[in-house]
Design an enzyme around this catalytic site. Structure first.
Site, mmCIF file in Angstrom:
data_model
loop_
_atom_site.group_PDB
_atom_site.id
_atom_site.type_symbol
_atom_site.label_atom_id
_atom_site.label_comp_id
_atom_site.label_asym_id
_atom_site.label_seq_id
_atom_site.Cartn_x
_atom_site.Cartn_y
_atom_site.Cartn_z
ATOM 1 N N ARG A 36 -65.646 -23.910 -35.644
ATOM 2 C CA ARG A 36 -64.518 -23.403 -34.837
ATOM 3 C C ARG A 36 -64.165 -22.019 -35.353
ATOM 4 O O ARG A 36 -63.636 -21.871 -36.458
ATOM 5 C CB ARG A 36 -63.322 -24.358 -34.980
ATOM 6 C CG ARG A 36 -62.113 -23.956 -34.158
ATOM 7 C CD ARG A 36 -60.944 -24.893 -34.426
ATOM 8 N NE ARG A 36 -59.802 -24.574 -33.589
ATOM 9 C CZ ARG A 36 -58.923 -23.614 -33.865
ATOM 10 N NH1 ARG A 36 -59.035 -22.889 -34.964
ATOM 11 N NH2 ARG A 36 -57.920 -23.397 -33.035
ATOM 12 N N LYS A 67 -59.048 -17.764 -42.099
ATOM 13 C CA LYS A 67 -57.965 -18.385 -42.870
ATOM 14 C C LYS A 67 -57.714 -17.606 -44.157
ATOM 15 O O LYS A 67 -58.591 -16.933 -44.685
ATOM 16 C CB LYS A 67 -58.274 -19.865 -43.110
ATOM 17 C CG LYS A 67 -58.124 -20.611 -41.776
ATOM 18 C CD LYS A 67 -58.048 -22.091 -41.846
ATOM 19 C CE LYS A 67 -57.781 -22.602 -40.426
ATOM 20 N NZ LYS A 67 -58.203 -23.980 -40.239
HETATM 21 N N1 HH2 Z 1 -57.401 -24.731 -37.445
HETATM 22 C C1 HH2 Z 1 -56.410 -24.222 -36.679
HETATM 23 C C2 HH2 Z 1 -56.087 -24.817 -35.452
HETATM 24 N N2 HH2 Z 1 -56.767 -25.900 -35.002
HETATM 25 N N3 HH2 Z 1 -58.477 -27.496 -35.291
HETATM 26 C C3 HH2 Z 1 -59.463 -28.027 -36.039
HETATM 27 N N4 HH2 Z 1 -60.134 -29.109 -35.612
HETATM 28 N N5 HH2 Z 1 -59.807 -27.493 -37.254
HETATM 29 C C4 HH2 Z 1 -59.160 -26.402 -37.769
HETATM 30 O O1 HH2 Z 1 -59.497 -25.975 -38.897
HETATM 31 C C5 HH2 Z 1 -58.107 -25.816 -37.005
HETATM 32 C C6 HH2 Z 1 -57.785 -26.408 -35.741
HETATM 33 C C7 HH2 Z 1 -55.657 -23.019 -37.144
HETATM 34 O O2 HH2 Z 1 -56.274 -21.836 -36.729
HETATM 35 P P1 HH2 Z 1 -55.806 -20.942 -35.482
HETATM 36 O O3 HH2 Z 1 -55.974 -21.699 -34.217
HETATM 37 O O4 HH2 Z 1 -56.496 -19.643 -35.522
HETATM 38 O O5 HH2 Z 1 -54.297 -20.628 -35.770
HETATM 39 P P2 HH2 Z 1 -52.924 -21.215 -35.239
HETATM 40 O O6 HH2 Z 1 -52.810 -22.631 -35.666
HETATM 41 O O7 HH2 Z 1 -51.892 -20.330 -35.884
HETATM 42 O O8 HH2 Z 1 -52.919 -21.115 -33.750
#
Ligand code: HH2
Length: 281
Positions: free
Chosen positions: A254, A218
């Protein structure tokens, strides 16, 4: 019958991220083909992920969201392949229809970044299937959440939000043992808010449910280095936060960089476990 999320994901467990989106902020566009997605899922498991988190909608700051049909079109072909995976997988969605289809195909956990607020039908889907659930805190919505997030006391507000959402889920037939809680690092939070949540994560853990943290890759991580030149991108600060979060009670991590987090957690555990070896403690 699914007994408890701690049985599925003992502390600490690494959740490997698999985004099936064209626009996710770190792995967008790389796993749109089911074969590529399956190969990545297998790699995450080989590297030590206890579970693979599949998402078909980016929630990065500024993102607009996608329709149910588009999300299903992205994730279903991948989920159809994941039956062959030798590990459980979760579905990162806020939509009841997407969760229902994923659970029919074998998903073990619903990861809802809106904590059951976006789709009124999702709570019943999780209650009926008795699967694991992650309830996450977010202030606002992805499109505008980073505009000007404000709290009087971010940690107590996030804790009381999660307590309320857990009570809501339980009142609607979800067993407490199914649920883990997530402070939502980066979701409607400034750098200071994220840091306070990590440093006082024990207050979230005190709610009595396993805590999931998702700080991996992030944006705020790059801002922690001050004058120090970065050679590893956001990885070194992420590993440092993982260590601190584990010590303060986090159970599920995660992450995108699975092997590095598995190794860091093994080292942190060795230190924490050493305390148990001291006689009289
Ligand atoms: N962060 C993201 C997506 N899902 N779920 C939980 N429980 N906690 C988190 O911190 C979280 C999540 C965002 O990260 P990422 O999947 O890499 O990115 P994107 O939302 O752009 O797909």
């Amino acid at each position: 019958m699914f007994a408890s999320i701690s049985e599925l994901l003992p502390r600490p467990s690494v959740m490997g991220v698999l985004n099936v989106t064209p626009d996710s902020f770190s792995d967008g566009g790389r796993h749109l083909e089911p074969a590529a997605a399956f190969a990545r899922a297998e790699e995450l498991v080989r590297q030590g992920a206890a579970i693979v988190d599949v998402g078909g909608e980016s929630t990065r700051p500024g993102s607009e969201g996608v329709s149910v049909d588009e999300e299903l079109r992205r994730v279903v072909p991948v989920l159809e392949r994941l039956g062959e995976l030798r590990a459980p997988y979760s579905i990162d969605t806020s939509k009841a229809s997407v969760a229902r289809r994923a659970l029919e195909l074998g998903a073990s956990l619903v990861n809802d970044v809106t904590a059951l607020r976006a789709d009124p039908d999702l709570v019943d889907v999780v209650a009926e299937r008795g699967v694991a659930l992650c309830l996450m805190h977010m202030q606002g919505e992805p499109r505008t959440m980073q505009d000007d997030p404000r709290y009087d006391d971010v940690v107590s507000e996030v804790a009381s939000f999660l307590e309320d959402r857990l009570a809501f889920a339980v009142a609607r037939g979800i067993r407490e043992e199914q649920v883990c809680l997530d402070p939502g690092i980066g979701f409607g939070k400034t750098l200071e808010h994220n840091l306070l949540l990590v440093s006082r994560l024990d207050e979230i853990a005190a709610l009595g449910r396993p805590v999931l943290v998702g700080h991996s890759r992030k944006r705020f991580l790059g801002r922690l280095l001050g004058d120090v030149a970065s050679t590893s991108g956001p990885l070194a600060p992420a590993l440092a936060i993982t260590a601190l979060a584990f010590e303060r009670g986090a159970a599920i991590f995660r992450v995108h960089d699975v092997p590095e987090h598995v190794e860091a957690l093994a080292a942190v555990r060795a230190v924490v476990d050493a305390q148990a070896l001291v006689p009289g403690r």
